[in-house]
Enzyme design. Sequence first.
Site, short mmCIF file in Angstrom:
data_model
loop_
_atom_site.label_atom_id
_atom_site.label_comp_id
_atom_site.label_asym_id
_atom_site.label_seq_id
_atom_site.Cartn_x
_atom_site.Cartn_y
_atom_site.Cartn_z
N GLU A 1 0.82 -1.22 0.00
CA GLU A 1 0.00 0.00 0.00
C GLU A 1 0.85 1.27 0.00
O GLU A 1 0.59 2.21 0.77
CB GLU A 1 -0.96 -0.01 1.20
CG GLU A 1 -2.04 -1.06 1.07
CD GLU A 1 -3.12 -0.97 2.15
OE1 GLU A 1 -2.99 -0.12 3.06
OE2 GLU A 1 -4.09 -1.74 2.09
N GLU B 1 -5.68 -8.29 -0.41
CA GLU B 1 -6.42 -7.94 0.81
C GLU B 1 -7.86 -7.67 0.42
O GLU B 1 -8.13 -6.79 -0.40
CB GLU B 1 -5.83 -6.70 1.50
CG GLU B 1 -4.51 -6.92 2.19
CD GLU B 1 -4.10 -5.72 3.03
OE1 GLU B 1 -4.98 -5.03 3.59
OE2 GLU B 1 -2.87 -5.46 3.11
#
Length: 507
Positions: free
Chosen positions: A173, A292
């Site tokens: 991320e 995710e």
Amino acid sequence: MRNARLTLDPAFTVAPVPHRLFGSFVEHMGRCVYTGIFEPGHQAADERGLRTDVLQLVRELAPTVVRYPGGNFVSGYRWEDGVGPVAERPRRLDLAWGSVETNEFGLHEFDTWAREVGTETMMAINLGTRGVQEALDLLEYCNIGGGTRLSDQRIANGSKDPFGIKLWCLGNEMDGPWQTGHKTAHEYGRLAAETARAMRQVDPDLELVACGSSSRSMPTFGAWESTVLELAYDQVDYVSAHAYYQEFDGDAASFLASAVDMDAFIEQVVATADGVGARLKNRKRINISFDEWNVWYQSRPHKDPSIEKWTVAPRVIEDQYSVTDAVVVGTLLNSLLRHGDRVTIANQAQLVNVIGLLRSEPEGPAWKQTIAHPFEQVRHLARGQVLRVAGTSDRYETARFGDVDVVDASATHDEESGTVTLFLANRDQEQPARVEVGLRGFGAERVLSATTLHAGEGQDRHTANTADAPAAIAPRALEDVSLVDGTATVVLPPLSWSVVQFAGSPA
């Protein structure tokens, strides 16, 4: 009664069911590791401190790949802290979650656990506070047989055989301002390309995942993927996608339609990646690692407010999942299956306690949350080819996604056995749904099995599994299923997730 008509044909397929689509995620966050999978002193712990009660539940879920050790945690992690004699390992501040990491559990412990579970490791590397050299060091430690300083150190630390990790995440991320070492798309793309190129000098057959957007709602979504892939297209195999969904302000209708957003997310990332490939005149295809995804109530406090900062294994985002959440998770699994030609890796985040498929209590029991059941069913029953599902469904209006299908579906066909498996969700909260399914092309002969998960007598859509009632919500027999002249009729209860299998003609 709601209605839907679906048609399946063995000639119209999406792709083989991707083996790695049924992954999970273990992050050093909250109680996922400590008092989750690892709790020395627990009555069910083995000599290595692994909780055997949790191990058994994980084996039943059978995740095919597990991402480790983060997550946001990895962007400040020094892997060297988690190897060698446990008594000599340092305690560190974890900036991502405001806790203290003891490093009692590290690379060797995770490798042991993964082998016990029978899963593949997906290793994430720190590209937040570290870079190319540290990634190369970790790769050497994990994968070189011996004869170098770091591989010999691994051997001295108790693992003669290399870990043999083939699947690596190039950071986590990095588009997010919350990320330790957050970078612009250009900064990250350059670093990811340089790291990947160096790692391939050690092993050209590694599979590498570049960070995509951490959500479709990010202001940089699309532009981030485009820039990163323009810089790293030749060096990587996948671009990641992350998505979490929750119910806002009691709007269950929109929440139940979350898979509409996941469908769009996937299709837009695919379009962006293919557009970059076209501009570069590169025939290589970049696939998606949806590493995710889950239901996560981010509007709730992430941490128990009574717990001070810099504690070990605090209670962090321990959402308790309901019937409604399980139905949504089922539809998200349907979305992943429907896009199995391009989404070839997916990890439901996370495995234990932290927005977990499983829950455990320190010195106490372990159990499956409601959302574990759709995951376990699709993991074990989706076999062979993902089928294209054509048809129509009654629709309903949502505030967030407009007009959507009441019945959400995916299907697979195992040519070897002839089995056709339908995964069906009824999003209507009040009415049952009658689904007609054309199966004539499969030589369907009989119903093999039919189960449904929904609120039973005395329960409602908020009913969850708890330590006191660990099996309150679980799949049960679905009675109203028939097969006549190649057409199946299935009546789905209101707000339900159902799985129906039919016996067809083997290839």
